[in-house]
Scaffold this active site. Structure first.
Site, PDB file in Angstrom:
ATOM      1  N   CYS A   1     -61.596  43.943   5.631  1.00  0.00           N
ATOM      2  CA  CYS A   1     -62.222  44.029   6.950  1.00  0.00           C
ATOM      3  C   CYS A   1     -61.203  43.967   8.094  1.00  0.00           C
ATOM      4  CB  CYS A   1     -63.316  42.968   7.065  1.00  0.00           C
ATOM      5  SG  CYS A   1     -64.531  43.374   8.334  1.00  0.00           S
TER       6      CYS A   1
ATOM      7  N   ARG B   1     -73.834  47.087  14.839  1.00  0.00           N
ATOM      8  CA  ARG B   1     -72.819  46.619  13.895  1.00  0.00           C
ATOM      9  C   ARG B   1     -73.170  47.134  12.512  1.00  0.00           C
ATOM     10  NH1 ARG B   1     -69.125  43.104  15.452  1.00  0.00           N
ATOM     11  NH2 ARG B   1     -68.654  42.346  13.354  1.00  0.00           N
TER      12      ARG B   1
ATOM     13  N   HIS C   1     -66.661  42.118   1.845  1.00  0.00           N
ATOM     14  CA  HIS C   1     -66.495  40.671   1.715  1.00  0.00           C
ATOM     15  C   HIS C   1     -67.355  40.236   0.530  1.00  0.00           C
ATOM     16  CE1 HIS C   1     -64.920  40.075   5.873  1.00  0.00           C
ATOM     17  NE2 HIS C   1     -65.848  40.903   6.277  1.00  0.00           N
TER      18      HIS C   1
HETATM   19  N1  GLN Z   1     -63.269  42.566  14.284  1.00  0.00           N
HETATM   20  C1  GLN Z   1     -63.576  43.524  13.329  1.00  0.00           C
HETATM   21  C2  GLN Z   1     -64.854  44.296  13.535  1.00  0.00           C
HETATM   22  O1  GLN Z   1     -65.898  43.747  13.875  1.00  0.00           O
HETATM   23  C3  GLN Z   1     -63.484  42.885  11.956  1.00  0.00           C
HETATM   24  C4  GLN Z   1     -64.627  42.016  11.564  1.00  0.00           C
HETATM   25  C5  GLN Z   1     -64.400  41.328  10.238  1.00  0.00           C
HETATM   26  O2  GLN Z   1     -63.276  41.145   9.807  1.00  0.00           O
HETATM   27  N2  GLN Z   1     -65.482  40.888   9.612  1.00  0.00           N
HETATM   28  O3  GLN Z   1     -64.813  45.495  13.368  1.00  0.00           O
END
Ligand code: GLN
Length: 242
Positions: free
Chosen positions: A94, A131, A193
């Protein structure tokens, strides 16, 4: 036989139990009689990475990612690029994945530089955009990889052939082209994850074997009893509706 695992930014970049990937790799080695040393790598100078066999970095929020980006590019970039170019096995998840690519442009338009080993760049479409959240299933060769994603940034590959896997369900890199993650040499980036590796033991063993091959020329790994891991994998498939 001993493997050295570098855990990059264990405090800064550890979302959704990404630390579990380190624990999983170490335990799967120990079950096979392979010694493991886990070395935490914090912000600050790193003189050498030639004795590392694996490097892991997890996800982080934009604030932590900014600190990681500065340290990564300004103090560690050349050392890590040399080691990764030399075949060091790495898993970046990520936010860590985004920083192993060329750059991450955050929701305000600020560009966080990456070390550019993966042929990818990431753009957050801005405040109020959807998101990419949920359970994911991807195809990695013949294997299904399962995990959980939560990112605002959309990652695009300069070369579609560099994708790690193909999305079966979920968003993946950008929710559009069905690519997930990226690969260059033995460096793997992914949005998954979970932790990822405990419930994807085939992928965990792939990383271990690559590290053992590189250092000791080991041709194969003895199998482990993966009954529990398979149950976790199945459960994650069900959660994803697959
Ligand atoms: N900041 C990044 C995004 O939202 C990574 C998020 C994360 O590592 N879960 O794209």
């Amino acid at each position: 036989m001993k493997l050295v695992i570098g855990h990059l930014y264990p405090r800064l970049m550890n979302m959704y139990a990404d630390r579990g990937n380190v624990i999983c790799l170490a335990q799967r080695c120990r079950w096979r009689g392979i010694d493991v040393e886990v070395r935490n790598i914090h912000p600050g100078p790193l003189s050498d990475a030639a004795d590392l066999d694996m490097l892991l970095v997890g996800g982080g929020q934009d604030r932590e990612q900014l600190l990681a980006s500065q340290d990564l590019v300004e103090t560690k970039g050349h050392v890590l690029r040399d080691a990764l170019g030399d075949g060091l096995v790495a898993l970046a998840v990520c936010g860590g994945y985004q920083l192993f690519g060329e750059y991450y442009r955050d929701h305000t338009g600020v560009e966080l530089r990456g070390i550019g080993v993966l042929p990818a760049y990431t753009i957050h479409p801005g405040e109020g955009s959807q998101r990419c959240i949920g359970n994911v299933v991807t195809m990695w060769h013949e294997e299904k990889l399962v995990g959980f994603e939560n990112h605002g940034g959309r990652t695009y590959l300069n070369d579609p052939a560099a994708a790690l896997a193909t999305v079966a369900s979920g968003f993946g890199n950008n929710g559009k082209d069905r690519t997930e993650g990226a690969r260059w040499r033995n460096v793997y980036g992914t949005y998954l994850h979970g932790s990822l590796l405990p419930k994807n033991p085939a992928f965990a063993d792939h990383l271990i074997l690559q590290a053992l091959q590189r250092r000791f020329g080991v041709p194969s790994l003895p199998p482990l009893d993966d009954t529990l891991e398979a149950a976790a994998h199945d459960r994650a498939l069900k959660l994803a509706g697959a």
